[in-house]
Structure formats: C-alpha cells, structure tokens
Design a protein around this motif. Structure first.
Motif, mmCIF file in Angstrom:
data_model
loop_
_atom_site.group_PDB
_atom_site.id
_atom_site.type_symbol
_atom_site.label_atom_id
_atom_site.label_comp_id
_atom_site.label_asym_id
_atom_site.label_seq_id
_atom_site.Cartn_x
_atom_site.Cartn_y
_atom_site.Cartn_z
ATOM 1 N N CYS A 1 79.254 53.755 67.374
ATOM 2 C CA CYS A 1 80.543 53.753 66.693
ATOM 3 C C CYS A 1 81.617 53.336 67.680
ATOM 4 C CB CYS A 1 80.918 55.171 66.256
ATOM 5 S SG CYS A 1 80.176 55.648 64.743
ATOM 6 N N GLY B 1 80.032 57.391 60.145
ATOM 7 C CA GLY B 1 79.732 56.586 61.335
ATOM 8 C C GLY B 1 79.132 57.438 62.443
ATOM 9 N N ALA C 1 75.217 57.422 64.277
ATOM 10 C CA ALA C 1 75.203 56.754 65.581
ATOM 11 C C ALA C 1 74.448 57.518 66.669
ATOM 12 C CB ALA C 1 76.638 56.522 66.040
ATOM 13 N N THR D 1 84.629 58.025 58.957
ATOM 14 C CA THR D 1 84.323 58.128 60.388
ATOM 15 C C THR D 1 83.163 59.104 60.602
ATOM 16 O OG1 THR D 1 86.592 57.605 60.996
ATOM 17 C CG2 THR D 1 85.272 58.759 62.652
ATOM 18 N N VAL E 1 79.536 50.022 64.618
ATOM 19 C CA VAL E 1 80.310 50.485 63.467
ATOM 20 C C VAL E 1 81.793 50.524 63.856
ATOM 21 C CG1 VAL E 1 80.621 52.334 61.780
ATOM 22 C CG2 VAL E 1 78.332 51.929 62.771
ATOM 23 N N CYS F 1 85.136 51.849 63.140
ATOM 24 C CA CYS F 1 85.667 52.986 62.379
ATOM 25 C C CYS F 1 87.152 52.806 62.055
ATOM 26 C CB CYS F 1 85.487 54.280 63.178
ATOM 27 S SG CYS F 1 83.769 54.796 63.287
ATOM 28 N N LEU G 1 83.674 49.696 58.703
ATOM 29 C CA LEU G 1 83.825 50.967 57.984
ATOM 30 C C LEU G 1 85.300 51.290 57.745
ATOM 31 C CD1 LEU G 1 81.716 52.917 56.891
ATOM 32 C CD2 LEU G 1 81.859 54.226 58.998
#
Ligand code: ATP
Ligand code: MG
Length: 261
Positions: A12, A142, A146, A139, A129, A131, A45
């Motif tokens: 992330c 994510g 991760a 989040t 990802v 965020c 995301l």
C-alpha cells in the motif's frame, strides 16, 4: 517460467494526509518496476481516480472498475487494463466513493480487496495499492490485503504529527487483522535541499526511524508534476529528469529490500 515465480508482494502507498505524493509514488514505482522487468498491477483505491488518469486511462469511460471488484460484481482479471507503460491498472472513478456505504453491509468488509487479489497474485510480481487520503474502509481494505506499507511524505514540520496516526493504524491492523502487514519504509518526496527546515525534518526522520527511511530521496521536480496530464508516468515522460531518475532508484531499492525478506 512465469508459473514458478513467487506470488506477488503487495504494497500500500498510504498517508492520510492529502497531496503528499502518494499517487505520484504509486504510478512511478509501478512504471519503474515494469522497466526493471517486473510484472506489476497498480490498484487505484481512490475515488479521485488520479492513478488511473495518470496511467493514461480515461476514468469516465470505464465499464468495470475496482468498485465492482470490491462489491463482488467483477473479477480483477475482467476489470484490469493493460497500459502502454508496461503495467496493469485496476482503475477507479467517482463510483468508488459509494463503496464505503456498500461495504458496511457486507461481511468481511475489510477483506474484499484481499480476496479479490488472491485470484491474481500468481500473475504479478508486485501489486501496488494507491490509497485515498483517509483512514477509511477503503484504506483498511488496502492495509488488510498488503504485506507492507510505503509512506511517502514531505519533510515539513507537521508531517511528523500525522505520521503517528498512520503508524498506529498500521500497528492495529497488524495486531488485529493482518499479521503479515509491516511498515516497509518512509519515502521522502518533493524534497528541496535548499530549505533548512526540510533538511532538519529529514535528519529527524532518520534518527527516529533509522533504516525504515528509504535511502532514495525524491526531489521536487516539475517534470513529475507535468507527466500526469499526458497520461504517462514521470519515469517515462522525461527519463533524464531528476525526478525520473529518483523513482528508478526507488524501484531498485524496493527490489533490494524485498530480497532481504
Ligand atoms: P491525494 O491525497 O489527493 O491523493 P497524493 O498524496 O496522491 O494526493 P499526488 O497527487 O501524488 O499526491 O501529488 C500532489 C501534487 O504534487 C500533484 O500535483 C503532483 O503532480 C505533485 N507532485 C508530487 N510529487 C512531486 C514531486 N516530486 N515534484 C513536484 N511535484 C510533485
Ligand atoms: Mg492520490
């Protein structure tokens, strides 16, 4: 042989502070890793869709996005788009802002992205990802999916304050939901060495966080800021720029860090 490669490492790019360089880092790291021969999926995301647009995808014309994936109405393989810069993007647009509400009603709402990614983990070396600037359910999805978190930050006085909220969130997700999650590192971005305060904050970060601070420092560089309007990552838009070189160095540093695991 592609099938013999290890499943993707998932990272992330997060910081609940807005405009600190998350998307620039996500897009350029994706492109840098692709240049270095890695298979990369970039997951947008953020309902702003900046990573989508910055990768050259028109967010207004998409039929399937990360939103349908999160609510279980599409598979990543059907929604992901291969871009000219050599990586795949799971795109986002404003529709994603509705996901917060839809997810509340779902079971295992924080693990929707993790579940979806498990289907394609064998197809990639890295999944990144991007965020949104919140500590929201998006989040949290994510962080749940991760292995690690990369925190881009500007070396400003208040940057350190916001950092403790994020570091605490990472610790809580690690303790309660995702024991694999760890803080990979802090990336200093938009750095201007002429500013004494930035140098001081940078030194403070190093003394406080030690080797959690990446060695690469990304300078403030106008070419990185121009690139998104052309739909091309900065590392490809002007390869000779200082910003491009820094993100290529960062790609190499990420690969080296992961080898040590
Ligand atoms: P948000 O929280 O809204 O998602 P963000 O954290 O993703 O923002 P970016 O969109 O990456 O931040 O960057 C914010 C702005 O700063 C953008 O206009 C971007 O082009 C610019 N920018 C990012 N990094 C650099 C840099 N190293 N040099 C110059 N400009 C930069
Ligand atoms: Mg962003």
């Amino acid at each position: 042989m592609a099938s013999k490669r290890a499943p993707a490492r998932i990272f992330c790019i997060a910081n609940q502070k807005g405009g600190v360089g998350k998307t620039t880092t996500a897009v350029n790291l994706a492109a840098a890793l692709a240049v270095l021969g890695k298979r990369v999926l970039l997951v947008d995301l953020d309902p702003q869709g900046n990573a989508t647009m910055g990768s050259g995808i028109d967010k207004r014309t998409l039929e399937k996005t990360v939103y349908e994936v999160l609510i279980g109405e599409a598979q990543i393989r059907d929604a992901a788009v291969a871009v000219e810069s050599g990586y795949d993007v799971l795109p986002a647009n404003r529709e994603l802002s509705g996901a917060e509400i839809d997810l509340v009603q779902m079971q295992a709402r924080e693990s929707q992205l993790k579940q979806a990614i498990s289907e394609v983990a064998g197809d990639y070396d890295f999944i990144l990802v991007d965020c949104p600037p919140t500590l929201s359910m998006l989040t949290l999805n994510g962080l749940t999916a991760a292995h690690g978190v990369v925190i881009p930050m500007q070396c400003e006085y208040f940057a350190l304050e916001g950092l403790s909220d994020l570091v605490n969130t990472v610790k809580r997700v690690h303790a309660n939901i995702n024991p694999e999650l760890r803080l990979i590192g802090l990336l200093r971005v938009m750095f201007d060495p002429r500013m004494t305060l930035q140098q001081q904050v940078s030194a403070q970060l190093e003394s406080h966080f030690g080797d959690k601070v990446f060695r690469t420092i990304v300078p403030r560089n106008v070419r990185l800021a121009e690139a998104p309007s052309h739909g091309i990552p900065g590392v490809l838009y002007d390869k000779s720029s200082r910003g491009a070189k820094a993100y290529m160095d960062f790609g190499k540093e990420m690969i080296a860090r992961i080898k040590k695991w």
